[in-house]
Enzyme design. Sequence first.
Site, PDB file in Angstrom:
ATOM      1  N   GLY A   1      67.435 -75.566  87.747  1.00 63.49           N
ATOM      2  CA  GLY A   1      66.169 -76.020  87.901  1.00 63.49           C
ATOM      3  C   GLY A   1      65.525 -75.317  88.929  1.00 63.49           C
TER       4      GLY A   1
ATOM      5  N   ASP B   1      73.900 -79.445  92.236  1.00 60.76           N
ATOM      6  CA  ASP B   1      74.082 -78.394  93.150  1.00 60.76           C
ATOM      7  C   ASP B   1      73.007 -77.296  92.857  1.00 60.76           C
ATOM      8  OD1 ASP B   1      75.198 -76.349  91.643  1.00 60.76           O
ATOM      9  OD2 ASP B   1      77.011 -76.579  92.291  1.00 60.76           O
TER      10      ASP B   1
ATOM     11  N   VAL C   1      72.555 -74.566  91.514  1.00 63.67           N
ATOM     12  CA  VAL C   1      72.556 -73.672  90.192  1.00 63.67           C
ATOM     13  C   VAL C   1      72.718 -74.715  88.881  1.00 63.67           C
ATOM     14  CG1 VAL C   1      73.579 -71.513  91.206  1.00 63.67           C
ATOM     15  CG2 VAL C   1      75.362 -73.093  90.254  1.00 63.67           C
ATOM     16  N   LYS C   2      72.450 -76.099  89.121  1.00 65.88           N
ATOM     17  CA  LYS C   2      72.643 -76.964  87.968  1.00 65.88           C
ATOM     18  C   LYS C   2      71.408 -77.129  87.420  1.00 65.88           C
ATOM     19  CE  LYS C   2      77.144 -77.412  88.002  1.00 65.88           C
ATOM     20  NZ  LYS C   2      77.769 -77.103  89.194  1.00 65.88           N
ATOM     21  N   ILE C   3      71.180 -77.734  85.902  1.00 63.76           N
ATOM     22  CA  ILE C   3      69.884 -77.696  85.393  1.00 63.76           C
ATOM     23  C   ILE C   3      68.718 -78.426  86.264  1.00 63.76           C
ATOM     24  CG2 ILE C   3      70.804 -79.588  84.064  1.00 63.76           C
ATOM     25  CD1 ILE C   3      68.954 -78.628  81.492  1.00 63.76           C
TER      26      ILE C   3
END
Length: 398
Positions: free
Chosen positions: A3, A183, A185-187
């Site tokens: 995201g 975190d 690197v999540k969507i």
Amino acid sequence: MPGFELFGDLERQELNDVLDNGVLMRYGFDAMRNGHWKAKSLEKALEEKLQVSHAQLVSSGTAAVSIALAAAGIGAGDEVIMPTFTFVASFEAIMMLGAVPILVDIDDTLTLNPEAVEKAITPKTKAIMPVHMCGSMANLNALKRICDANDLILIEDSSQATGATYYRKPLGSIGDLGCLSLDFVKIITAGEGGAVLTNNPKYALHADHFSDHGHDHIGNDRGAESHPFLGYNFRISELHAAVGLAQIKRLDEFVAIQKKNYTIIREALSQISDLKFRTVPEGGEESYSFLSFFLPDLEISRKASAALKEAGVDGCFHYYDNSWHYIREWQHLKDLKTLYPLSKEVIDGLSYLQTKTFEASDHYIGRNISCLIKLSWTEAEVKTRAELMVKAITSVFK
Ligand SMILES: *Cc1c(COP(=O)(O)O)cnc(C)c1O
């Protein structure tokens, strides 16, 4: 995914609200807040979006898993079934509570194989924890049946598949408890953060108190609150929650972009007859965060992975040789390398890792390549990428 690729005015505005009033803590300081409760608002938004009656925001996805387990009363010596293919967080979170992770084979869904799960159940088993890896899900109906038949708790880790659905229900809302990560690197990201999701009021209350030193959160004098049971501090800050609040509003937009990009690449790769896409369980719709496929064998997959890198196609993972996500490289777990003594129950409970082999998992992970689907690509970039991927992968068959 992730995201952060599309951070913009909405994230900035939510953050500025917090900086303007200066209250970085999620609890208390009511008079200073000018009505801004970012963590509370994000919890409400998660409850609506993910269709659960309670979302408890916490400091990380790893913390969310520990809290979910604790909320269900799982601890010393209890066995929790988890997949061989996941993130290291899964066994960390289980071991934090003195419980024992029981690693079980995956199948062509890249998630827990229900038959292997059934075989792994012992009198000590308390919970089954599928991890919905790379944007798709475990066969939740099969796992639910096993849980019901054996009186076990179903805990979903949807950290990598937020936005995916199973028979139209959001992942994380189907088990007794769900966990997600926010975190970096999540969507949807808050920088750091996670959430425990549940429809069970008792687990909801447990998660609320346990993640904040056992505080009962009754009244508005924090210092005078009582503590029905022991807890820890796994709180999220208002700064993180503010970013998450902006991002949850964009989840549908992100999934739609991923679907578009995924579809272009998938159609291109469909020309390769020796390539087979991962199986999505019946009733499931992916979050399209990754495109995952299988090649004929380990050697071809290793070569294809190298060829993709060579061609400049980044974000494609051959997890067989990756230390974060697959049992094969978790030497520190197998050797029980800890800073502190472990209980006898955990040491004995993990001794199976010295000898156990996971041929079925090796078979699938050895042949799998999973490619990240980004949000920021232009359509032209996706098309070029698809062409490069077809070329790189077909080159190894020659
Ligand atoms: C990211 C992730 C976690 C842990 O999340 P953190 O917020 O980084 O602690 C847990 N499980 C899976 C499958 C993940 O991908």
